[in-house]
Enzyme design. Sequence first.
Site, short mmCIF file in Angstrom:
data_model
loop_
_atom_site.label_atom_id
_atom_site.label_comp_id
_atom_site.label_asym_id
_atom_site.label_seq_id
_atom_site.Cartn_x
_atom_site.Cartn_y
_atom_site.Cartn_z
N ASP A 1 0.84 -1.20 0.00
CA ASP A 1 0.00 0.00 0.00
C ASP A 1 0.87 1.25 0.00
O ASP A 1 0.56 2.25 -0.66
CB ASP A 1 -0.91 0.02 1.23
CG ASP A 1 -1.85 -1.17 1.28
OD1 ASP A 1 -2.12 -1.77 0.22
OD2 ASP A 1 -2.31 -1.51 2.39
N ALA A 2 1.97 1.20 0.75
CA ALA A 2 2.87 2.35 0.83
C ALA A 2 3.57 2.59 -0.51
O ALA A 2 3.78 3.74 -0.91
CB ALA A 2 3.90 2.14 1.93
#
Length: 364
Positions: free
Chosen positions: A304-305
């Site tokens: 996600d990052a």
Amino acid sequence: MPPTTDRKSLQGALVGFCNPLLDISATGTEALLEKYGLDADSQILAEEKHKGIYDDLINSYNPDFLVGGAGQNTLRGAQRLLPSNSTIFFGAVGKDENAQRLKDAATRDGLRVQYMETPDVKTGVCAVCVTGHKRSLCTDLLAANTYDVSHVKQAENWKIIEDAKFYYVTGYFFTVSPETIETVAKHSLEAKKTFIINLSAPFVPEFYTENVRKTIPYVDILFGNESEAKAFSKSFGFETDNIEKIAHLIAHMPKHDTSRPRVVIITQGADSTIVATQNSDDIQTFPTNPIPSEEIADTNGAGDAFSAGFLSQFVLGRSFVDSIEAGNWLAGKVIREVGPTYPEQDLVFEPTGKLTPSVKSISA
């Protein structure tokens, strides 16, 4: 490429759709995984046999309660690197304490949330069982599963869609509201904006194949990891486990707007990131900066990052190379934290100009 300095033009520029969840995260055991039939490194939707794991974690494993939901976490991270009010997130929650916790956390990171509230259903939860550097995710969607396209069509919300320039949809949302995905994708196509999806988990292309197939022609940018790419290949009959070939084949699937080639970005953890572009046989391979094992706290949220870092710079108008560097940089920050958590200190990314991919022809 320098970023845009027109902050007003970026207000509400990036809109995301996913399932907002409260993560119940703890260091688990092999016995716990075995009890609920879970793999050490996997993502699944909870069945009836899994429902007891949430109480087990709370009562016996001293968990942390963290903001969850892949899309929400991605937009939280992107917002940390963007001007104020650049991001808006859609999803469904209950009308309860956990929903308020999610909203408060999003607000702290500057993310505006447009939740659809379902009063008679609890906010969704995700059990995160960490063993070593692996994590097993078991999600009970609850209220998140109630999101309906009627919410995005409300006048206030549709104005947000019309004003946005980039749309980010996670694969998890295919399990909830494919109608919403299609509605937003069609608008993006007609308005010549940028539509982006993340495969999110192997079960998405495996069990929601037709929904994914229907959406692919609208997709301008696709994110995935190596496991998701292999699941995609199997479901779509590519008959290969070679990540470069899979990325190339996805990139060259039919696309409605042929004036903008689709870009496929496949991450491989600490290994290189693979990029394929429609109308090209060149495969770009970007190196990563491996993190020493002793510095890794939790890999949950690294993907996600990466998406967050990439999107933040892409929205700013930077190049794909700079955007990928930002993705790797932010993922490196997050895996040093527990859970999908961004560092408290201010985050400022500056491209080094030194990231150079290797390039080879897929036919070589």
